[in-house]
Write an enzyme that holds these catalytic residues in place. Sequence first.
Site, PDB file in Angstrom:
ATOM      1  N   GLU A  98       0.836  -1.198   0.000  1.00 41.58           N
ATOM      2  CA  GLU A  98       0.000   0.000   0.000  1.00 41.58           C
ATOM      3  C   GLU A  98       0.873   1.250   0.000  1.00 41.58           C
ATOM      4  O   GLU A  98       2.024   1.209   0.443  1.00 41.58           O
ATOM      5  CB  GLU A  98      -0.913  -0.071   1.245  1.00 41.58           C
ATOM      6  CG  GLU A  98      -1.842   1.080   1.490  1.00 41.58           C
ATOM      7  CD  GLU A  98      -2.881   1.359   0.421  1.00 41.58           C
ATOM      8  OE1 GLU A  98      -2.481   1.520  -0.742  1.00 41.58           O
ATOM      9  OE2 GLU A  98      -4.078   1.462   0.750  1.00 41.58           O
ATOM     10  N   ASP A  99       0.341   2.326  -0.518  1.00 35.96           N
ATOM     11  CA  ASP A  99       1.121   3.568  -0.564  1.00 35.96           C
ATOM     12  C   ASP A  99       1.207   4.239   0.800  1.00 35.96           C
ATOM     13  O   ASP A  99       2.275   4.585   1.279  1.00 35.96           O
ATOM     14  CB  ASP A  99       0.567   4.544  -1.618  1.00 35.96           C
ATOM     15  CG  ASP A  99      -0.933   4.839  -1.448  1.00 35.96           C
ATOM     16  OD1 ASP A  99      -1.595   4.215  -0.582  1.00 35.96           O
ATOM     17  OD2 ASP A  99      -1.459   5.687  -2.190  1.00 35.96           O
ATOM     18  N   ASP A 102      -3.402   5.546   6.416  1.00 39.33           N
ATOM     19  CA  ASP A 102      -3.900   6.801   6.992  1.00 39.33           C
ATOM     20  C   ASP A 102      -4.889   6.448   8.114  1.00 39.33           C
ATOM     21  O   ASP A 102      -4.474   6.005   9.183  1.00 39.33           O
ATOM     22  CB  ASP A 102      -4.524   7.616   5.853  1.00 39.33           C
ATOM     23  CG  ASP A 102      -4.924   9.021   6.248  1.00 39.33           C
ATOM     24  OD1 ASP A 102      -4.206   9.650   7.030  1.00 39.33           O
ATOM     25  OD2 ASP A 102      -5.961   9.507   5.763  1.00 39.33           O
ATOM     26  N   PHE A 152      -0.884  16.389   4.044  1.00 44.35           N
ATOM     27  CA  PHE A 152      -1.239  15.702   2.809  1.00 44.35           C
ATOM     28  C   PHE A 152      -0.029  15.652   1.888  1.00 44.35           C
ATOM     29  O   PHE A 152       0.492  16.674   1.464  1.00 44.35           O
ATOM     30  CB  PHE A 152      -2.424  16.378   2.124  1.00 44.35           C
ATOM     31  CG  PHE A 152      -3.106  15.452   1.174  1.00 44.35           C
ATOM     32  CD1 PHE A 152      -3.971  14.475   1.640  1.00 44.35           C
ATOM     33  CD2 PHE A 152      -2.851  15.524  -0.195  1.00 44.35           C
ATOM     34  CE1 PHE A 152      -4.576  13.578   0.764  1.00 44.35           C
ATOM     35  CE2 PHE A 152      -3.462  14.632  -1.073  1.00 44.35           C
ATOM     36  CZ  PHE A 152      -4.328  13.673  -0.592  1.00 44.35           C
ATOM     37  N   ARG A 165       0.984  11.969  -9.234  1.00 45.30           N
ATOM     38  CA  ARG A 165       1.492  10.599  -9.031  1.00 45.30           C
ATOM     39  C   ARG A 165       2.871  10.408  -9.652  1.00 45.30           C
ATOM     40  O   ARG A 165       3.647   9.568  -9.211  1.00 45.30           O
ATOM     41  CB  ARG A 165       0.540   9.567  -9.655  1.00 45.30           C
ATOM     42  CG  ARG A 165      -0.834   9.488  -8.992  1.00 45.30           C
ATOM     43  CD  ARG A 165      -1.563   8.239  -9.476  1.00 45.30           C
ATOM     44  NE  ARG A 165      -2.994   8.281  -9.265  1.00 45.30           N
ATOM     45  CZ  ARG A 165      -3.617   7.934  -8.137  1.00 45.30           C
ATOM     46  NH1 ARG A 165      -2.914   7.525  -7.107  1.00 45.30           N
ATOM     47  NH2 ARG A 165      -4.924   7.998  -8.038  1.00 45.30           N
TER      48      ARG A 165
HETATM   49  P1  IMP Z   1      -7.300   5.254   4.760  1.00 52.74           P
HETATM   50  O1  IMP Z   1      -8.432   4.337   4.451  1.00 52.74           O
HETATM   51  O2  IMP Z   1      -7.773   6.499   5.468  1.00 52.74           O
HETATM   52  O3  IMP Z   1      -6.146   4.597   5.475  1.00 52.74           O
HETATM   53  O4  IMP Z   1      -6.821   5.838   3.376  1.00 52.74           O
HETATM   54  C1  IMP Z   1      -5.832   5.267   2.644  1.00 52.74           C
HETATM   55  C2  IMP Z   1      -5.794   5.860   1.258  1.00 52.74           C
HETATM   56  O5  IMP Z   1      -6.058   7.282   1.301  1.00 52.74           O
HETATM   57  C3  IMP Z   1      -4.420   5.720   0.682  1.00 52.74           C
HETATM   58  O6  IMP Z   1      -4.284   4.500   0.000  1.00 52.74           O
HETATM   59  C4  IMP Z   1      -4.334   6.923  -0.219  1.00 52.74           C
HETATM   60  O7  IMP Z   1      -4.869   6.616  -1.492  1.00 52.74           O
HETATM   61  C5  IMP Z   1      -5.199   7.970   0.440  1.00 52.74           C
HETATM   62  N1  IMP Z   1      -4.390   8.917   1.235  1.00 52.74           N
HETATM   63  C6  IMP Z   1      -4.332   9.023   2.578  1.00 52.74           C
HETATM   64  N2  IMP Z   1      -3.478   9.995   2.953  1.00 52.74           N
HETATM   65  C7  IMP Z   1      -2.970  10.512   1.815  1.00 52.74           C
HETATM   66  C8  IMP Z   1      -2.013  11.552   1.533  1.00 52.74           C
HETATM   67  O8  IMP Z   1      -1.429  12.217   2.397  1.00 52.74           O
HETATM   68  N3  IMP Z   1      -1.760  11.776   0.214  1.00 52.74           N
HETATM   69  C9  IMP Z   1      -2.353  11.083  -0.793  1.00 52.74           C
HETATM   70  N4  IMP Z   1      -3.242  10.103  -0.576  1.00 52.74           N
HETATM   71  C10 IMP Z   1      -3.550   9.828   0.712  1.00 52.74           C
HETATM   72 MG    MG Z   2      -5.500   7.872  -3.472  1.00 48.95          MG
END
Ligand code: IMP
Ligand code: MG
Length: 180
Positions: A98-99, A102, A152, A165
């Site tokens: 995963e990238d 969050d 962010f 990206r």
């Molecule tokens: P989560 O479900 O809140 O953990 O969200 C995860 C997804 O939100 C990641 O796979 C990203 O695609 C996006 N995301 C969360 N934080 C960031 C950020 O700082 N920059 C870009 N994408 C983010």
């Molecule tokens: Mg995203």
Amino acid sequence: MINDIEKVYYSEEVLKSIVERLGKQISEDYKGKNLLLVSILKGSVVFMADLMRAITVPCAIDFMCVSSYADKTQSSGVVKIVKDLDINLEGYDVLIVEDILDSGKTLSYIKKLLIGRNPNSIKICTLLDKPERRAVSDIWADYSGAEVPDEFVVGYGLDYSEIYRNLPYIGVLKREVYEK
Ligand code: IMP
Ligand code: MG
């Protein structure tokens, strides 16, 4: 694009060393196992491409594309599978790539879904972790490249509204870009 970046957090060189460290660790841990890397699209595409080449044990790869019914900077936890995996997970040691972790809502959903498909094991490798933002208790990074504070970030696969990206580094977006 470059003018929208407040500061660079992780340069290309630093990202390279992070990926090398993760690849080495994963290669040691998955010796003799049946590794399947599951890349969560689209954000992990750049990380996945580099990480798989830093792994020296045999591995299969697959891709899953999810969209997380989110506004532009926050996820809701309601996940839609846009493209599912092709490979049957039985017998595989799955490593989700995963990238960024969050709130953890997206991965919490995906992990439960994949556990239901009976893999040997399942773990998570995230390039970035924002632990301050965690909203679920059942998700943690088994492998994490680096922690970032609650800002962010974009680049190296991460987007804001599908842009940035292709930046080769990770930087913080200027607030005015997403608050306008
Ligand atoms: P989560 O479900 O809140 O953990 O969200 C995860 C997804 O939100 C990641 O796979 C990203 O695609 C996006 N995301 C969360 N934080 C960031 C950020 O700082 N920059 C870009 N994408 C983010
Ligand atoms: Mg995203």
